[in-house]
Design an enzyme around this catalytic site. Structure first.
Site, mmCIF file in Angstrom:
data_model
loop_
_atom_site.group_PDB
_atom_site.id
_atom_site.type_symbol
_atom_site.label_atom_id
_atom_site.label_comp_id
_atom_site.label_asym_id
_atom_site.label_seq_id
_atom_site.Cartn_x
_atom_site.Cartn_y
_atom_site.Cartn_z
ATOM 1 N N TYR A 135 4.344 -13.931 21.169
ATOM 2 C CA TYR A 135 2.895 -13.039 20.436
ATOM 3 C C TYR A 135 1.862 -13.858 21.454
ATOM 4 O O TYR A 135 1.334 -15.077 21.684
ATOM 5 C CB TYR A 135 3.309 -13.808 19.179
ATOM 6 C CG TYR A 135 2.143 -13.248 18.313
ATOM 7 C CD1 TYR A 135 0.923 -12.143 18.712
ATOM 8 C CD2 TYR A 135 2.103 -13.342 16.468
ATOM 9 C CE1 TYR A 135 -0.211 -11.693 18.267
ATOM 10 C CE2 TYR A 135 0.796 -13.380 16.041
ATOM 11 C CZ TYR A 135 0.086 -12.487 16.803
ATOM 12 O OH TYR A 135 -1.270 -11.960 16.106
ATOM 13 N N LYS A 163 4.447 -9.331 21.279
ATOM 14 C CA LYS A 163 3.260 -8.326 20.602
ATOM 15 C C LYS A 163 2.160 -8.775 21.616
ATOM 16 O O LYS A 163 1.866 -10.088 21.380
ATOM 17 C CB LYS A 163 3.584 -9.036 19.479
ATOM 18 C CG LYS A 163 2.239 -9.009 18.131
ATOM 19 C CD LYS A 163 2.941 -9.048 17.435
ATOM 20 C CE LYS A 163 2.128 -10.037 16.136
ATOM 21 N NZ LYS A 163 0.463 -9.047 16.463
HETATM 22 C C1 NAY Z 1 -0.518 -10.893 12.794
HETATM 23 O O1 NAY Z 1 0.171 -11.540 13.389
HETATM 24 O O2 NAY Z 1 -0.489 -10.819 11.535
HETATM 25 C C2 NAY Z 1 -1.025 -9.660 13.015
HETATM 26 O O3 NAY Z 1 -0.531 -8.805 13.751
HETATM 27 C C3 NAY Z 1 -2.243 -9.416 12.972
HETATM 28 C C4 NAY Z 1 -3.263 -8.386 14.783
HETATM 29 C C5 NAY Z 1 -4.461 -8.276 15.085
HETATM 30 N N1 NAY Z 1 -5.133 -9.388 15.640
HETATM 31 C C6 NAY Z 1 -5.758 -10.280 14.959
HETATM 32 C C7 NAY Z 1 -6.941 -10.631 16.208
HETATM 33 O O4 NAY Z 1 -6.210 -10.829 13.948
HETATM 34 O O5 NAY Z 1 -3.908 -6.345 13.643
HETATM 35 C C8 NAY Z 1 -4.730 -6.908 14.515
HETATM 36 C C9 NAY Z 1 -6.128 -6.997 14.082
HETATM 37 O O6 NAY Z 1 -5.954 -7.010 12.712
HETATM 38 C C10 NAY Z 1 -6.552 -5.095 13.871
HETATM 39 O O7 NAY Z 1 -6.674 -4.888 15.153
HETATM 40 C C11 NAY Z 1 -7.863 -5.371 13.638
HETATM 41 O O8 NAY Z 1 -8.905 -5.955 14.100
#
Ligand code: NAY
Length: 295
Positions: A135, A163
């Site tokens: 990640y 990811k």
């Molecule tokens: C997780 O681990 O829960 C995710 O995959 C969340 C990844 C998210 N990034 C951050 C910085 O929170 O999906 C994104 C994010 O929510 C989305 O792009 C909206 O900004």
């Protein structure tokens, strides 16, 4: 590997009205997302508020989701924790529960050298037989995965993917190339889902998918069928919604949870220091919910 291709909502922390992890509410969110026909779930990551939960709470969530969906959806357990020791406890537990893969952020708080980051990830990987998805999320961890460390990690055949949540879409293309098509790349930034897919991401894991799974499923369909104008249009609609979710007072996850309540799925609110939605903003939540339904 096909089971890792598709839309993977990052699962939200589900609390009761007192803020405790709730079995019933966790299972109701599982059922809701299962009905939407997503490919799988990413459990216990950023959206799962992992860093605000203790080990027992994280284990409980992993168990409730497995109870509800094991064998029905592809389940990825995020096991990154402050110490290697805790990460390994979670990893072994996820294996016991029948998860399909593990994943972890790099070490947090101390800015450690790459040798330590390599060791942290490797010890988690070696602790079970499960595949592993790296990640990369520099904006929250402060560490941006280098191609050098990536190349070192993928020498281990258990590493099946990364990811990538860094904002340059090009990073996806670079990891895809370095992985020689053997390594799956998951798009991280929901705002760039379509761009990420076009530049080489195989799949997506995202924090806003759970609020609007239909829209990401449609975007995915437009990409796979080559309808790029429609894919771009739906990305624009998605981004309007994400910007609206982020514009309220309180945290984005709190806004998403209020939207879910309006859809009949009550998973409580967020845990501090994340802030709940301010009462003045509830009318805006309703507008966002309508916007999602109309898109
Ligand atoms: C997780 O681990 O829960 C995710 O995959 C969340 C990844 C998210 N990034 C951050 C910085 O929170 O999906 C994104 C994010 O929510 C989305 O792009 C909206 O900004």
């Amino acid at each position: 590997i096909e089971k890792f291709k598709g839309i993977f909502p990052a699962f939200y922390a589900c609390y009761d009205d007192k803020g405790e992890v709730s079995e019933e509410r966790t299972k109701s969110l599982c059922e809701h997302l299962y009905q939407k026909e997503v490919k799988g779930l990413y459990v216990g990551g950023s959206s799962g508020e992992c860093i605000y939960q203790n080990l027992a709470e994280r284990k409980a969530t992993l168990k409730y989701v497995a109870d509800a969906l094991k064998g029905k959806l592809t389940l990825i357990a995020h096991v990154g924790a402050p110490s290697t020791r805790e990460s390994i406890i979670l990893a072994k537990y996820a294996e016991e529960l029948g998860y399909d893969s593990l994943s972890a952020i790099p070490p947090i708080y101390f800015q450690l050298p790459e040798s330590s980051i390599y060791k942290y990830w490797s010890e988690i990987i070696d602790s079970t037989e499960l595949p592993f998805i790296i990640y990369n999320i520099p904006q929250t961890t402060g560490y941006a995965l280098s191609i050098k460390l990536f190349n070192q990690l993928i020498q281990n055949p258990k590493v099946i993917g990364v990811k990538n949540s860094s904002m340059p879409v090009m990073d996806i293309e670079r990891f895809k190339k370095a992985g020689e098509n053997r390594i799956l790349v998951f798009n991280g930034p929901d705002e760039q889902y379509v761009a990420g897919r076009l530049i080489g991401a195989d799949s997506g894991i995202g924090g806003t998918y759970g609020a609007m799974p239909e829209l990401f499923l449609k975007a995915e369909e437009f990409v796979t069928t080559g309808n790029f104008d429609q894919a771009r249009n739906i990305q624009t609609d998605i981004n309007d919604i994400i910007i609206a979710l982020c514009s309220l007072n309180g945290s984005m996850y709190a806004a998403i949870k209020e939207v879910l309540k309006l859809k009949g799925v009550n998973i409580g609110s967020v845990r501090g220091p994340l802030e709940p939605i301010y009462s003045d903003d509830f009318s805006k939540v309703e507008e966002i919910s309508v916007l999602i339904d109309q898109t």
